[in-house]
Enzyme design. Sequence first.
Site, PDB file in Angstrom:
ATOM      1  N   ASP A  48      -7.257  -5.212   4.606  1.00 25.68           N
ATOM      2  CA  ASP A  48      -7.052  -5.893   3.324  1.00 25.68           C
ATOM      3  C   ASP A  48      -8.392  -5.920   2.590  1.00 25.68           C
ATOM      4  O   ASP A  48      -9.448  -5.865   3.216  1.00 25.68           O
ATOM      5  CB  ASP A  48      -6.544  -7.329   3.533  1.00 25.68           C
ATOM      6  CG  ASP A  48      -5.707  -7.819   2.360  1.00 25.68           C
ATOM      7  OD1 ASP A  48      -4.477  -7.987   2.514  1.00 25.68           O
ATOM      8  OD2 ASP A  48      -6.283  -8.036   1.265  1.00 25.68           O
ATOM      9  N   ASP A  61       3.008  -5.894  -2.941  1.00 27.65           N
ATOM     10  CA  ASP A  61       3.434  -5.982  -4.343  1.00 27.65           C
ATOM     11  C   ASP A  61       4.150  -4.660  -4.680  1.00 27.65           C
ATOM     12  O   ASP A  61       3.590  -3.583  -4.441  1.00 27.65           O
ATOM     13  CB  ASP A  61       2.175  -6.148  -5.205  1.00 27.65           C
ATOM     14  CG  ASP A  61       2.507  -6.364  -6.676  1.00 27.65           C
ATOM     15  OD1 ASP A  61       3.480  -5.742  -7.156  1.00 27.65           O
ATOM     16  OD2 ASP A  61       1.800  -7.121  -7.337  1.00 27.65           O
ATOM     17  N   LYS A  70       5.267  -1.375 -12.362  1.00 31.32           N
ATOM     18  CA  LYS A  70       4.811  -0.643 -13.549  1.00 31.32           C
ATOM     19  C   LYS A  70       3.664   0.314 -13.262  1.00 31.32           C
ATOM     20  O   LYS A  70       3.205   1.013 -14.156  1.00 31.32           O
ATOM     21  CB  LYS A  70       4.396  -1.645 -14.627  1.00 31.32           C
ATOM     22  CG  LYS A  70       5.581  -2.471 -15.065  1.00 31.32           C
ATOM     23  CD  LYS A  70       5.343  -3.229 -16.322  1.00 31.32           C
ATOM     24  CE  LYS A  70       6.619  -3.972 -16.694  1.00 31.32           C
ATOM     25  NZ  LYS A  70       6.388  -5.240 -17.341  1.00 31.32           N
ATOM     26  N   THR A 116       5.472 -12.681   8.509  1.00 33.46           N
ATOM     27  CA  THR A 116       4.202 -12.879   7.810  1.00 33.46           C
ATOM     28  C   THR A 116       4.287 -14.111   6.902  1.00 33.46           C
ATOM     29  O   THR A 116       5.362 -14.663   6.666  1.00 33.46           O
ATOM     30  CB  THR A 116       3.836 -11.653   6.946  1.00 33.46           C
ATOM     31  OG1 THR A 116       4.684 -11.649   5.798  1.00 33.46           O
ATOM     32  CG2 THR A 116       3.964 -10.358   7.701  1.00 33.46           C
ATOM     33  N   GLU A 166       6.465 -13.289   3.982  1.00 35.53           N
ATOM     34  CA  GLU A 166       7.852 -13.147   4.446  1.00 35.53           C
ATOM     35  C   GLU A 166       8.517 -14.512   4.594  1.00 35.53           C
ATOM     36  O   GLU A 166       9.656 -14.713   4.169  1.00 35.53           O
ATOM     37  CB  GLU A 166       7.841 -12.409   5.795  1.00 35.53           C
ATOM     38  CG  GLU A 166       9.217 -12.235   6.404  1.00 35.53           C
ATOM     39  CD  GLU A 166       9.187 -11.334   7.637  1.00 35.53           C
ATOM     40  OE1 GLU A 166       8.088 -11.016   8.132  1.00 35.53           O
ATOM     41  OE2 GLU A 166      10.271 -10.943   8.083  1.00 35.53           O
TER      42      GLU A 166
HETATM   43  C1  LIG Z   1       1.623  -9.821  -1.219  1.00 36.43           C
HETATM   44  S1  LIG Z   1       0.276  -9.840  -0.150  1.00 36.43           S
HETATM   45  C2  LIG Z   1       1.067  -9.655   1.455  1.00 36.43           C
HETATM   46  C3  LIG Z   1       0.153 -10.074   2.569  1.00 36.43           C
HETATM   47  C4  LIG Z   1       0.781  -9.996   3.986  1.00 36.43           C
HETATM   48  N1  LIG Z   1       1.147  -8.647   4.333  1.00 36.43           N
HETATM   49  C5  LIG Z   1       1.974 -10.910   4.092  1.00 36.43           C
HETATM   50  O1  LIG Z   1       3.105 -10.393   4.167  1.00 36.43           O
HETATM   51  O2  LIG Z   1       1.780 -12.131   4.122  1.00 36.43           O
HETATM   52  C6  LIG Z   1      -0.405  -8.223  -0.426  1.00 36.43           C
HETATM   53  C7  LIG Z   1      -1.769  -8.022   0.208  1.00 36.43           C
HETATM   54  O3  LIG Z   1      -2.160  -6.666   0.002  1.00 36.43           O
HETATM   55  C8  LIG Z   1      -3.535  -6.642  -0.292  1.00 36.43           C
HETATM   56  N2  LIG Z   1      -3.806  -5.400  -1.054  1.00 36.43           N
HETATM   57  C9  LIG Z   1      -3.185  -5.004  -2.179  1.00 36.43           C
HETATM   58  N3  LIG Z   1      -3.676  -3.822  -2.583  1.00 36.43           N
HETATM   59  C10 LIG Z   1      -4.626  -3.469  -1.691  1.00 36.43           C
HETATM   60  C11 LIG Z   1      -5.501  -2.352  -1.570  1.00 36.43           C
HETATM   61  N4  LIG Z   1      -5.496  -1.357  -2.457  1.00 36.43           N
HETATM   62  N5  LIG Z   1      -6.353  -2.316  -0.536  1.00 36.43           N
HETATM   63  C12 LIG Z   1      -6.382  -3.319   0.382  1.00 36.43           C
HETATM   64  N6  LIG Z   1      -5.573  -4.402   0.320  1.00 36.43           N
HETATM   65  C13 LIG Z   1      -4.711  -4.478  -0.699  1.00 36.43           C
HETATM   66  C14 LIG Z   1      -3.781  -7.906  -1.098  1.00 36.43           C
HETATM   67  O4  LIG Z   1      -5.138  -8.300  -1.052  1.00 36.43           O
HETATM   68  C15 LIG Z   1      -2.854  -8.894  -0.399  1.00 36.43           C
HETATM   69  O5  LIG Z   1      -3.500  -9.625   0.612  1.00 36.43           O
END
Ligand SMILES: C[S@@+](CC[C@H](N)C(=O)[O-])C[C@H]1O[C@@H](n2cnc3c(N)ncnc32)[C@H](O)[C@@H]1O
Length: 251
Positions: free
Chosen positions: A76, A125, A129, A203, A206
């Site tokens: 992350d 995420d 878009k 998670t 989740e």
């Molecule tokens: C919606 S959170 C989900 C976190 C975890 N997997 C959960 O289910 O609780 C998305 C995570 O992806 C990380 N993230 C998004 N784009 C990233 C990237 N390009 N490189 C590293 N981490 C990324 C964000 O920092 C965030 O912590």
Amino acid sequence: MGKNKLKKFAEMDTMQCVYQFPYQTLAEGACPLRGHWRELAFHNDRPLVLELGCGKGEYAVGLGQRFPECNYVGIDVKGARMWTGAKQVTEMGLPNVAFLRTDIDLLDRLFAPDEVDELWITFADPQMKKVNKRLTGTRMLNGYRRVLRDGGLVNLKTDSPFLYTYTREMARLNNLPVLIDTDDLYRDGDSLDLPDGLLDIKTYYERQWLARGLTIKYLRLALPHRGDLAEPDIDIPLDTYRSFHRNQPSL
Ligand SMILES: C[S@@+](CC[C@H](N)C(=O)[O-])C[C@H]1O[C@@H](n2cnc3c(N)ncnc32)[C@H](O)[C@@H]1O
């Protein structure tokens, strides 16, 4: 930056399970672990599994506890989130879980070709878009191909109907083998060919989506190296619930 964050970052500097490298080191192709993760980080030659966007690391930790026959690296960009998992790994002395603070875009600076056996993408995420940022878009899949062994597995767990539909279409269009496909993991789980204990790992995100009554979708794909990947060109209804405040009690 808040004091608490600074304290977490300082603590992470002392944790053996946490890796981060200055951008300059990566830009110069000088990451000392590239090609040597099994040997240098885990001292074995077991399969290497990455969790992309691991947040607080529940999934990497949960997998590591249940499946000691594999090595796990939670990745992350956000160090303060990752601290939670890193602290647990340190306190438990869990030898097969590490955390790497970096951008997923830099994977090929950190891992050598074929070094990785499997990927997990958990509650990313959907980037409705921005297809280039979508973790199952062609740009990202091509990036994974640079480090994942030929035919290595890509697991997607998501709350998002958009990301699930898009990823199924990506697999269909590009003939990527689909090993598991469900739009409701906790309804279908017992009839799927899943390793024991997998359904017990949830998670942070989740749990929030489940509490709001959303179903969890799960796809397990193989990603062969051969062939150019084509981007799906279909209209997919956008998720409407994602902009709601997370602690809103119902949909
Ligand atoms: C919606 S959170 C989900 C976190 C975890 N997997 C959960 O289910 O609780 C998305 C995570 O992806 C990380 N993230 C998004 N784009 C990233 C990237 N390009 N490189 C590293 N981490 C990324 C964000 O920092 C965030 O912590």
